[in-house]
Write an enzyme that holds these catalytic residues in place. Structure first.
Site, PDB file in Angstrom:
ATOM      1  N   HIS A 171       0.781  -1.146   0.187  1.00  0.00           N
ATOM      2  CA  HIS A 171       0.043  -0.130   0.175  1.00  0.00           C
ATOM      3  C   HIS A 171       0.886   1.339   0.009  1.00  0.00           C
ATOM      4  O   HIS A 171       0.595   2.243   0.435  1.00  0.00           O
ATOM      5  CB  HIS A 171      -0.862  -0.044   1.026  1.00  0.00           C
ATOM      6  CG  HIS A 171      -1.725  -1.176   1.468  1.00  0.00           C
ATOM      7  ND1 HIS A 171      -3.024  -1.569   0.676  1.00  0.00           N
ATOM      8  CD2 HIS A 171      -1.465  -2.345   2.204  1.00  0.00           C
ATOM      9  CE1 HIS A 171      -3.161  -2.787   1.349  1.00  0.00           C
ATOM     10  NE2 HIS A 171      -2.320  -3.385   2.042  1.00  0.00           N
ATOM     11  N   SER A 298      13.657  21.317 -16.385  1.00  0.00           N
ATOM     12  CA  SER A 298      12.226  21.927 -16.709  1.00  0.00           C
ATOM     13  C   SER A 298      12.629  23.169 -17.614  1.00  0.00           C
ATOM     14  O   SER A 298      13.652  23.944 -17.225  1.00  0.00           O
ATOM     15  CB  SER A 298      11.388  22.272 -15.367  1.00  0.00           C
ATOM     16  OG  SER A 298      10.689  23.364 -15.693  1.00  0.00           O
ATOM     17  N   LYS A 304      15.034  21.256 -11.705  1.00  0.00           N
ATOM     18  CA  LYS A 304      14.334  19.950 -11.943  1.00  0.00           C
ATOM     19  C   LYS A 304      15.458  19.102 -12.558  1.00  0.00           C
ATOM     20  O   LYS A 304      16.057  19.492 -13.337  1.00  0.00           O
ATOM     21  CB  LYS A 304      13.195  20.209 -12.649  1.00  0.00           C
ATOM     22  CG  LYS A 304      12.037  20.804 -11.960  1.00  0.00           C
ATOM     23  CD  LYS A 304      11.410  20.097 -10.742  1.00  0.00           C
ATOM     24  CE  LYS A 304      10.433  18.928 -11.043  1.00  0.00           C
ATOM     25  NZ  LYS A 304       9.312  19.657 -11.813  1.00  0.00           N
ATOM     26  N   GLU A 311       9.091   7.869 -17.186  1.00  0.00           N
ATOM     27  CA  GLU A 311       7.828   7.956 -17.287  1.00  0.00           C
ATOM     28  C   GLU A 311       7.357   7.734 -18.773  1.00  0.00           C
ATOM     29  O   GLU A 311       6.060   7.041 -18.920  1.00  0.00           O
ATOM     30  CB  GLU A 311       7.360   9.673 -17.117  1.00  0.00           C
ATOM     31  CG  GLU A 311       7.593  10.128 -15.757  1.00  0.00           C
ATOM     32  CD  GLU A 311       7.760  11.617 -15.679  1.00  0.00           C
ATOM     33  OE1 GLU A 311       7.347  12.544 -16.618  1.00  0.00           O
ATOM     34  OE2 GLU A 311       8.076  12.197 -14.780  1.00  0.00           O
TER      35      GLU A 311
END
Ligand code: ARG
Length: 478
Positions: A171, A298, A304, A311
């Site tokens: 979880h 970024s 970043k 992804e």
């Protein structure tokens, strides 16, 4: 009504008439229809398989007396030449000739008159079924190699960090400690099952449909076993494998569904691995640092380091899953036997194969270029709550039923929370205020290496067992 006129203009008749329309038809399709029905813009990728199939078929036609030796030689030479031209990028594909099969046959026949006999006892229906099977067989071989590379990258990352312990999660909550290598090896296991599914798919794909004709075989004495042997459609004992029902053979695409299903599950495994890397590379976890080549900045926020590659590895699974669903949907309502709908199978297959192979490649490279942040792993793994289950097992060893032990440890955890102390900082009297069976040795339970060393059965994350598993995989993958 100007729009309609415009449309009519695009519907004007074209002269080019593919071989399949010769004789029966007085005019060719409109440019619009030709563009709608052509497949050569994507099925040109089957050229190698198509040429191989034609060679085997021609050799068989010579054996049964339909081609002379001289004609066969001319055809084989012509096919070889076509292959060389395509490989060199010198072949002009013509959409007016619909597909790869007719492009190759038309060009060959223009050069080699005997090639007009090549399509004897053959239809594009069994031809395309053959090409697709050969293509999938080749692709499975390439895919197996790519999966093994990825497995190796996982094993190597595990070996390089064999002593690193992290929390295992359920979880997404910290649960119990595990070796980082144990976590990586979980993916090695998944990918091994993907391999075995592909090997299984290979076995059923490895059956030659040639000789099935359009749908009902041929009146000519074709030697199907010979063709199958020529093309390598043999079992482990060298016996030719040929389809047993012509109707099934020209309309069956089970092998594509199986391939795309195996690929979809593989994509899901890659996606889960990618998700773990995204999490681990995030500031909150910080377990891993992905190489610069696999992160992007970024355009706005200078700090970043975005894990775009991971992804996308996660995101690409969507199209691979979609391709499987598209194929199943394509097939579900088709009457027997061949229907042109089947032409839609190709882009789904090619997209699945390309996507999955590219993903395997970049994920393996990304793992090779990743560094484990040992300090962050150690900090996360030092959370004493990870060993709450060990406290319960301790009480079990002292004779307490597990349900009671679970309850007692729950009370201890609540007490620690109430006192604002980490679990391992409770004093012995505090432990004993909950349960008398806690003894002076209770604090030694929180020694993390010792805690892991208590988990050495097969499949468990203890250091000896993890080393054994790493060695087993290292040997298996070498
Ligand atoms: N391009 C076709 C396909 O991909 C080849 C088979 C065509 N057969 C036919 N009867 N029109 O399915």
């Amino acid at each position: 009504m100007e729009g309609i006129d415009d449309q009519d203009a695009t519907m004007k008749r074209k002269n080019a008439s593919p071989i399949s329309r010769s004789g029966r038809f007085s005019e060719g399709p409109s440019a619009d229809v030709a563009a709608f029905t052509e497949s050569v813009s994507f099925d040109w990728r089957l050229w190698r398989q198509d040429l191989l199939g034609s060679m085997a078929h021609a050799a068989m036609l010579q054996r049964i007396g339909i081609l002379s030796k001289k004609e066969l030689r001319a055809i084989v030479k012509g096919l070889d030449q076509l292959g060389a031209e395509i490989a060199a990028g010198q072949f002009q594909w013509d959409a007016a000739l619909e597909d790869v099969h007719m492009n190759l046959e038309a060009k060959l026949t223009r050069r080699v008159p005997a090639a007009a006999k090549l399509h004897t006892g053959r239809s594009r229906n069994d031809q395309v079924a053959l090409d697709m099977r050969l293509w999938v067989l080749d692709e499975i071989h390439a895919l197996l190699k790519a999966i093994r590379h990825l497995q190796k990258a996982l094993v190597e990352l595990g070996e390089a960090n064999a002593e690193v312990i992290i929390p295992g999660y359920t979880h997404l909550q910290r649960a119990q400690p595990v070796a980082l290598a144990h976590h990586l090896l979980a993916y090695v296991e998944m990918f091994q099952r993907d391999i075995s599914r592909l090997v299984d798919c290979h076995r059923r794909t490895n059956v030659c449909p040639l000789g099935s004709g359009a749908l009902a075989g041929s009146t000519l004495p074709l030697d199907r076993e010979f063709v199958a042997r020529q093309l390598g459609f043999v079992d482990q004992r060298g016996r030719p494998q040929i389809t047993q029902n012509s109707l099934d053979a020209v309309s069956d695409r089970d092998f594509l569904v199986e391939f795309c299903a195996a690929a979809a599950l593989l994509a899901v495994h890659l996606s889960r691995l990618a998700e773990d890397l995204v999490l681990w590379a995030g500031t909150e976890f910080n377990f891993i640092r992905l190489g610069d080549a696999f992160t992007t900045g970024s355009s706005l926020m200078p700090q970043k380091r975005n894990p775009d590659v991971a992804e996308l590895a996660r995101g690409k699974s969507a199209r691979v899953i979609g391709n499987l669903v598209a194929l199943l949907t394509l097939l579900k309502g088709l009457p027997m036997t061949y229907n042109r709908d089947l032409q839609e199978d190709k882009e789904r297959l090619f997209d699945t194969a390309d996507t999955i192979r590219a993903t395997l490649r970049v994920v393996a490279a990304m793992l090779r270029d990743s560094r484990v942040n040992k300090a962050a792993c150690a900090a996360a793994a030092s959370d004493p709550q990870l060993l709450a289950t060990d406290l319960a097992d301790y009480l079990v060893r002292k004779g307490m039923p597990f349900r009671q032990a679970h309850h007692a440890v729950g009370t201890v955890v609540a007490l620690a929370e109430k006192l604002g102390k980490p679990l391992n900082q409770l004093s012995l009297p505090e432990f004993q205020s909950v349960e008398k069976r806690f003894d002076r040795d209770v604090h030694s339970l929180f020694d993390l290496p010792r805690a892991l060393a208590r988990r050495e059965m097969t499949g468990a994350p203890g250091p000896r067992e993890v080393r054994r598993q790493l060695a087993r995989w290292r040997k298996r993958l070498s």
